[in-house]
Design a protein around this motif. Structure first.
Motif, short mmCIF file in Angstrom:
data_model
loop_
_atom_site.label_atom_id
_atom_site.label_comp_id
_atom_site.label_asym_id
_atom_site.label_seq_id
_atom_site.Cartn_x
_atom_site.Cartn_y
_atom_site.Cartn_z
N THR A 161 -1.80 12.65 -2.13
CA THR A 161 -3.26 12.53 -2.14
C THR A 161 -3.80 12.05 -0.80
O THR A 161 -5.02 11.96 -0.63
N THR A 162 -2.92 11.72 0.15
CA THR A 162 -3.38 11.32 1.48
C THR A 162 -3.78 12.56 2.27
O THR A 162 -3.42 13.69 1.93
N HIS B 223 0.83 -1.21 0.00
CA HIS B 223 0.00 0.00 0.00
C HIS B 223 0.86 1.25 0.00
O HIS B 223 0.65 2.17 -0.81
N HIS C 38 0.79 3.95 -3.03
CA HIS C 38 -0.34 4.78 -2.62
C HIS C 38 -0.79 5.69 -3.77
O HIS C 38 0.02 6.28 -4.47
N GLY C 39 -2.11 5.75 -3.93
CA GLY C 39 -2.67 6.59 -4.98
C GLY C 39 -2.66 5.99 -6.37
O GLY C 39 -3.06 6.64 -7.33
N HIS D 85 3.00 8.76 5.32
CA HIS D 85 2.94 8.01 4.07
C HIS D 85 4.19 8.20 3.22
O HIS D 85 4.66 7.26 2.58
N TRP E 91 -6.55 10.06 -8.40
CA TRP E 91 -5.88 8.77 -8.38
C TRP E 91 -5.16 8.62 -9.71
O TRP E 91 -5.58 9.20 -10.72
N ASP F 7 -2.33 -0.11 -5.78
CA ASP F 7 -2.54 0.19 -4.36
C ASP F 7 -3.28 -0.97 -3.71
O ASP F 7 -3.89 -1.81 -4.38
N HIS G 137 -8.15 8.45 5.66
CA HIS G 137 -6.81 8.83 5.23
C HIS G 137 -6.76 9.11 3.73
O HIS G 137 -5.91 9.87 3.26
N HIS G 138 -7.65 8.49 2.97
CA HIS G 138 -7.56 8.52 1.52
C HIS G 138 -8.86 8.95 0.84
O HIS G 138 -8.94 8.95 -0.38
N HIS G 139 -9.87 9.26 1.63
CA HIS G 139 -11.17 9.63 1.06
C HIS G 139 -11.81 10.74 1.89
O HIS G 139 -11.39 11.02 3.01
#
Length: 389
Positions: A288-289, A143, A147-148, A311, A274, A153, A264-266
């Motif tokens: 993007t986190t 992950h 990430h992203g 991250h 993404w 991911d 964390h991601h949304h």
């Protein structure tokens, strides 16, 4: 040069809220644009002492959390009243989550510089809350390394439109009906996310390289030993008592884990990109986190909400993340999104969670920079299914 390409990737229905999926709403800042700085510049801005791992300090957090866990158990047994049990469940579930975060640090190697100490402590902590340490550690490493990236991911990765349309009604309901997504973590450990194959318990899963199989077997055996211990304790104190002492706190822990890791991601106020293919890079994906403020829980769960710097640099110990973030903000500029300040309890984040689950359903099958799309028919189909049943 990127913006016209980005617009070609979207469907006509994507142009909402004054921009492309929310892009360009604030000062025309495009979060998908390549940043004007390099990761080395961020690293250089962080004080050198933030990289130093103190195993004694890390162990002190373990001791703190473990003592509180056993104190709560003692208090629950002593009071044994329905006035106290709900307070115990919330507090103990939160401590289980804090223990998970410390095991998570072991997996990253930010707990100490000793791989042996990290492995021993990580196995003890994660096995105690039914997490296969190495199996999860390896998938979580995947992950962080991707990430992203829509294709590679591992954690809360968006489904492509093709995968989304292929999943059955039950899976969609589990994924997009609050609060069901807050209970998916145990299922993820066994089967991963929709569109992916493998299990965190199977050493021959696609998640793992051949040289990692022994580690996965070790963690799976530790997990089995914990399950056996819980079964034995159920015979000693009774299954209902074990449900109250361990089962319900475990569910609270799972809710915490899914709640925090999802956010964390949304759920940011603006849609975040993404990536696929050449547009993805480690830095762009990490940017993007999202950081989150959890009020009184920040200290309890070891500042896991301070997530952007974590991250990008997962080897930084959790007790230095806040300082490291402050030092790096001037480099990150608008690519750092200041978290909304929380009161004592982070009730404001439930709005972010619900809105995101209702709106963020899939991404386009094509395009190297994509944003979440909304399926307007999703909840209509839920209602239709409910009426027909």
């Amino acid at each position: 040069m990127k913006e016209p390409v980005l617009q070609k990737m979207q469907t006509p229905g994507d142009f909402t809220n004054g921009g492309v999926n929310g892009v360009g709403q604030k000062d025309d800042f495009n979060p998908s644009a390549p940043p004007p700085f390099k990761i080395a510049e961020i690293r250089a801005a962080i004080p050198k002492h933030c990289w130093v791992k103190n195993p004694w300090r890390s162990l002190s957090f373990v001791l703190r959390d473990v003592l509180v866990v056993f104190a709560l158990v003692a208090a629950a047994i002593y009071f044994n009243s329905w006035a106290f049990w709900p307070l115990y469940w919330i507090a103990q579930g939160t401590l289980f989550w804090a223990i998970f975060v410390l095991g998570h640090d072991c997996g990253h190697g930010s707990f100490s510089d000793s791989p042996f100490l990290n492995s021993v402590v990580g196995h003890i902590l994660h096995s105690s809350i039914l997490v296969p340490y190495h199996g999860w550690r390896i998938s979580h490493r995947t992950h962080h390394q991707n990430h992203g990236n829509v294709e590679n991911d591992e954690s809360w990765v968006p489904m492509s439109e093709k995968v989304y349309k292929s999943i059955d009604h039950t899976t969609r309901m589990m994924r997009f009906t609050v609060p069901l997504p807050l209970f998916v973590y145990p299922f993820y450990l066994w089967t991963r996310a929709p569109g992916k194959e493998g299990s965190h318990f199977n050493p021959y899963s696609k998640l793992f390289a051949p040289n990692e199989r022994k580690d996965v077997v070790t963690s799976t055996l530790c997990w089995c030993a914990m399950v056996a211990l819980l079964i034995c304790l159920s015979f000693v104190v009774g299954p209902i008592q074990m449900l109250k002492l361990y089962g319900i706190p475990y569910l609270i822990f799972v809710m915490w884990l899914d709640f925090v890791t999802y956010l964390h991601h949304h759920g940011h106020d603006e849609k975040l990109p993404w990536y696929r293919g050449k547009e993805w890079s480690y830095l762009r994906g990490g940017l993007t986190t999202v950081d989150r403020d959890y009020g009184v829980f920040n200290n309890i769960h070891h500042d896991i909400g301070t997530h952007v710097i974590h991250h990008l640099f997962p080897q930084i110990p959790h007790y230095h993340l806040v300082e490291a973030t402050k030092a790096a903000k001037h480099v990150l500029g608008k690519y750092y999104r200041e978290p909304k300040k929380s009161g004592p309890f982070p009730f404001h984040l439930f709005e972010n969670l619900v809105r995101s689950i209702n709106e963020d359903h899939y991404v386009n099958d094509f395009g190297d920079i994509v944003y979440y799309q909304t399926d307007p028919e999703l909840f209509k189909s839920f209602k239709t299914k409910s009426k027909s049943n």
